[in-house]
Design a protein around this motif. Structure first.
Motif, PDB file in Angstrom:
ATOM      1  N   ASP A  52       0.829  -1.210   0.000  1.00 23.23           N
ATOM      2  CA  ASP A  52       0.000   0.000   0.000  1.00 23.23           C
ATOM      3  C   ASP A  52       0.864   1.260   0.000  1.00 23.23           C
ATOM      4  OD1 ASP A  52      -2.245  -1.573   0.032  1.00 23.23           O
ATOM      5  OD2 ASP A  52      -2.587  -1.385   2.191  1.00 23.23           O
ATOM      6  N   LEU A  53       1.880   1.270   0.860  1.00 24.22           N
ATOM      7  CA  LEU A  53       2.731   2.451   0.962  1.00 24.22           C
ATOM      8  C   LEU A  53       3.572   2.649  -0.294  1.00 24.22           C
ATOM      9  CD1 LEU A  53       3.891   2.180   4.687  1.00 24.22           C
ATOM     10  CD2 LEU A  53       2.302   3.847   3.709  1.00 24.22           C
ATOM     11  N   LEU A  54       4.044   1.547  -0.868  1.00 23.83           N
ATOM     12  CA  LEU A  54       4.827   1.647  -2.097  1.00 23.83           C
ATOM     13  C   LEU A  54       3.988   2.272  -3.213  1.00 23.83           C
ATOM     14  CD1 LEU A  54       7.502   0.944  -3.565  1.00 23.83           C
ATOM     15  CD2 LEU A  54       6.440  -1.223  -4.217  1.00 23.83           C
ATOM     16  N   GLN A  55       2.761   1.816  -3.333  1.00 26.30           N
ATOM     17  CA  GLN A  55       1.866   2.382  -4.348  1.00 26.30           C
ATOM     18  C   GLN A  55       1.668   3.870  -4.113  1.00 26.30           C
ATOM     19  OE1 GLN A  55      -2.079   0.685  -4.380  1.00 26.30           O
ATOM     20  NE2 GLN A  55      -2.587   1.574  -6.339  1.00 26.30           N
ATOM     21  N   GLU A  56       1.494   4.242  -2.848  1.00 27.66           N
ATOM     22  CA  GLU A  56       1.271   5.651  -2.520  1.00 27.66           C
ATOM     23  C   GLU A  56       2.512   6.487  -2.819  1.00 27.66           C
ATOM     24  OE1 GLU A  56      -0.776   9.004  -1.520  1.00 27.66           O
ATOM     25  OE2 GLU A  56      -1.547   6.979  -1.839  1.00 27.66           O
ATOM     26  N   VAL A  57       3.709   5.927  -2.606  1.00 24.31           N
ATOM     27  CA  VAL A  57       4.950   6.646  -2.920  1.00 24.31           C
ATOM     28  C   VAL A  57       4.953   7.075  -4.383  1.00 24.31           C
ATOM     29  CG1 VAL A  57       7.444   6.391  -3.254  1.00 24.31           C
ATOM     30  CG2 VAL A  57       6.400   5.627  -1.115  1.00 24.31           C
ATOM     31  N   PHE A  58       4.623   6.140  -5.264  1.00 23.70           N
ATOM     32  CA  PHE A  58       4.698   6.449  -6.689  1.00 23.70           C
ATOM     33  C   PHE A  58       3.506   7.269  -7.171  1.00 23.70           C
ATOM     34  CE2 PHE A  58       7.961   3.257  -6.312  1.00 23.70           C
ATOM     35  CZ  PHE A  58       8.948   3.765  -7.157  1.00 23.70           C
ATOM     36  N   ILE A  59       2.389   7.173  -6.475  1.00 25.84           N
ATOM     37  CA  ILE A  59       1.282   8.090  -6.765  1.00 25.84           C
ATOM     38  C   ILE A  59       1.718   9.521  -6.456  1.00 25.84           C
ATOM     39  CG2 ILE A  59      -1.003   8.844  -5.984  1.00 25.84           C
ATOM     40  CD1 ILE A  59      -1.730   5.884  -5.647  1.00 25.84           C
ATOM     41  N   ARG A  60       2.367   9.678  -5.298  1.00 23.69           N
ATOM     42  CA  ARG A  60       2.852  11.010  -4.912  1.00 23.69           C
ATOM     43  C   ARG A  60       3.892  11.515  -5.920  1.00 23.69           C
ATOM     44  NH1 ARG A  60       2.191  12.035   0.740  1.00 23.69           N
ATOM     45  NH2 ARG A  60       0.147  11.162   1.295  1.00 23.69           N
ATOM     46  N   LEU A  61       4.759  10.602  -6.367  1.00 27.62           N
ATOM     47  CA  LEU A  61       5.781  10.993  -7.344  1.00 27.62           C
ATOM     48  C   LEU A  61       5.110  11.550  -8.601  1.00 27.62           C
ATOM     49  CD1 LEU A  61       8.761  11.009  -8.343  1.00 27.62           C
ATOM     50  CD2 LEU A  61       8.316   8.727  -9.291  1.00 27.62           C
ATOM     51  N   TRP A  62       4.098  10.853  -9.093  1.00 30.78           N
ATOM     52  CA  TRP A  62       3.418  11.301 -10.310  1.00 30.78           C
ATOM     53  C   TRP A  62       2.673  12.607 -10.078  1.00 30.78           C
ATOM     54  CZ3 TRP A  62       3.540  10.619 -15.298  1.00 30.78           C
ATOM     55  CH2 TRP A  62       2.468  11.064 -16.078  1.00 30.78           C
ATOM     56  N   GLU A  63       1.967  12.693  -8.955  1.00 32.38           N
ATOM     57  CA  GLU A  63       1.174  13.895  -8.680  1.00 32.38           C
ATOM     58  C   GLU A  63       2.050  15.131  -8.503  1.00 32.38           C
ATOM     59  OE1 GLU A  63      -1.087  12.783  -5.256  1.00 32.38           O
ATOM     60  OE2 GLU A  63      -2.724  11.890  -6.443  1.00 32.38           O
TER      61      GLU A  63
END
Length: 200
Positions: A52-63
């Motif tokens: 879950d956290l890994l996915q959120e890391v890369f969501i934040r990177l894109w955003e």
């Protein structure tokens, strides 16, 4: 934090990512997902939470891709995002009883083979320190039931106490340990966060 310049290939990749290039984003993800996941796992010890956290890391990177400095290694930026997310998780844990119960389920001695599945020596020491704070009789009952897998009936006979007393000791021990560990495990795990940005 390392601030060495990114190589020419990475600079171009990050410049394309800043512009919204999804292929560049996927390349960054493939290059860094393992190291970021490993760093998160060292702190949270929960594969599902890591995912879950890994996915959120890369969501934040894109955003927030426009914040990227192509002249700096993106690994450090990703680790800082991960650090902030893990900090947020443990701050929320310290205030959320339901989350505390979930963490307790993962770390309580009855759910692990002591000395075998306990990967983090500091967490193991923390649990044993907490158990040692129990009153002597309660500690004895808890160890017999949770570490030596004795039934309540066996403990009742061994210690010459009734089963309701055994149950009461276990209940009160669990309540104390849950409260004790819920506060201290946050500190223990946050201590490790200072190292996350060093692994790039």
């Amino acid at each position: 934090m390392m601030r060495c310049e990114a190589d020419a290939g990475e600079k171009g990749l990050l410049s394309r990512l800043r512009e919204g290039d999804r292929h560049a984003f996927q390349t960054v993800y493939q290059r860094h997902k393992i190291s970021i996941a490993a760093a998160i796992y060292r702190m949270v010890k929960d594969p599902e939470l890591v995912e879950d956290l890994l996915q959120e890391v890369f969501i934040r990177l894109w955003e927030h891709r426009q914040r990227i400095d192509p002249g700096l290694p993106v690994g450090g930026y990703l680790h800082r995002i991960a650090q902030n997310l893990v900090c947020d998780f443990f701050r929320k844990l310290s205030r959320d009883k339901k989350m505390q119960d979930q963490v307790w389920t993962r770390i309580q001695p009855s759910a692990i083979s002591v000395g075998e599945r306990m990967e983090d020596r500091e967490q193991q020491e923390l649990i044993h320190a907490a158990i040692n704070l129990l009153p002597p009789k309660r500690r004895e009952v808890y160890i017999l039931c949770k570490f030596e897998s004795k039934s309540y009936e066996e403990v009742s006979l061994m210690l010459n106490i009734n089963m309701s007393t055994v149950n009461d000791h276990i209940y009160k021990a669990n309540q104390f340990l849950k409260k004790y560990l819920a506060t201290r495990i946050v500190y223990l795990l946050l201590v490790g966060i200072s190292h996350i940005g060093q692994v790039v």
